[in-house]
Design an enzyme around this catalytic site. Sequence first.
Site, PDB file in Angstrom:
ATOM      1  N   GLU A   1       2.962  -6.115   8.473  1.00 11.58           N
ATOM      2  CA  GLU A   1       3.310  -4.714   8.202  1.00 11.58           C
ATOM      3  C   GLU A   1       4.458  -4.256   9.101  1.00 11.58           C
ATOM      4  OE1 GLU A   1       1.718  -0.188   8.625  1.00 11.58           O
ATOM      5  OE2 GLU A   1       0.156  -1.682   8.289  1.00 11.58           O
TER       6      GLU A   1
ATOM      7  N   CYS B   1       0.843  -1.193   0.000  1.00  7.27           N
ATOM      8  CA  CYS B   1       0.000   0.000   0.000  1.00  7.27           C
ATOM      9  C   CYS B   1       0.881   1.248   0.000  1.00  7.27           C
ATOM     10  CB  CYS B   1      -0.879  -0.001   1.246  1.00  7.27           C
ATOM     11  SG  CYS B   1      -1.741   1.554   1.461  1.00  7.27           S
TER      12      CYS B   1
END
Length: 317
Positions: free
Chosen positions: A131, A101
């Site tokens: 992440e 992202c």
Amino acid sequence: MMAAPLTLYLAAPRGFCAGVDRAIQIVEMALEKWGAPVYVRHEIVHNRYVVDGLRAKGAVFVEELDECPPDRPVIFSAHGVPKAVPAEAQRRNMLHVDATCPLVTKVHIEAARHHEQGRQMVMIGHAGHPETLGTMGQLPEGEVLLVETVQDVARIEVRDPGKLAFITQTTLSVDDTAEIVAALRARFPAIIGPHKEDICYATTNRQEAVKAMSPRIDALLVIGAPNSSNSKRLVEVGARAGCAYAQLIQRAADIDWRAIDGARAVGITAGASAPEELVREVTDAFAARYDVTLEQVETAQENVEFKVPRILREATA
């Protein structure tokens, strides 16, 4: 017997964010361009329904590059990967596409910039989440210290309190993170924070919608995966805002009907990687049992879009 009346409040925004949309699109476009199989390192987004749908189209999900044949494309998930992963893919001459992202990439760039200026990083995030692993893996070992709680802030040992900066995972609870940031600033007054908050717009918006809905509802159902950080945070936000019953469900089949027996108003939202079909499945399940009135609780409008990588745009153009 007449069905009991029930108001269903639907949070808006809910469900897919721009980063998830883009990641799914990347896998679909890669399958179109290079045919099946296309390999994906880690679940592209944290949702079993989405992953199973892509698997049916020819995506193969693996945890490490070693599991990918050298002659097939590999895609990195939306959560981001440690620097070593693309470097290794390059070394093996693998065709790789990064679906990280862009808002996670922004945090990676931020961390690298602080590192170049000699600062040690403190990351607020969840240990073991992909992440967090990806962001911490942007810098050499020991350059990023992880804190998960206010208590962790008291325990960390830093190299130089005058040369510190903090970053956060993009899917955290806005309120919890504010408490941890306050503790960091109290202990290390010179610590530098991000220009603009690292917690992404989609996480923040979904949490705000739940807070707005909470005073009106007896129960909250969050559609999302058990390994989805932003979905789990929505349950916590609902509970903290006063929902007597707040539950994470993957699909309509997971609804505990006894737990919401007697409820007059139920709130429904979906994490950033949960598709709208699953929201419809849940509202249909309620409509089959109750005389349902649907109401939308809208706190923001989202019109963010992220471009897919050029390598995919070129071929399909």
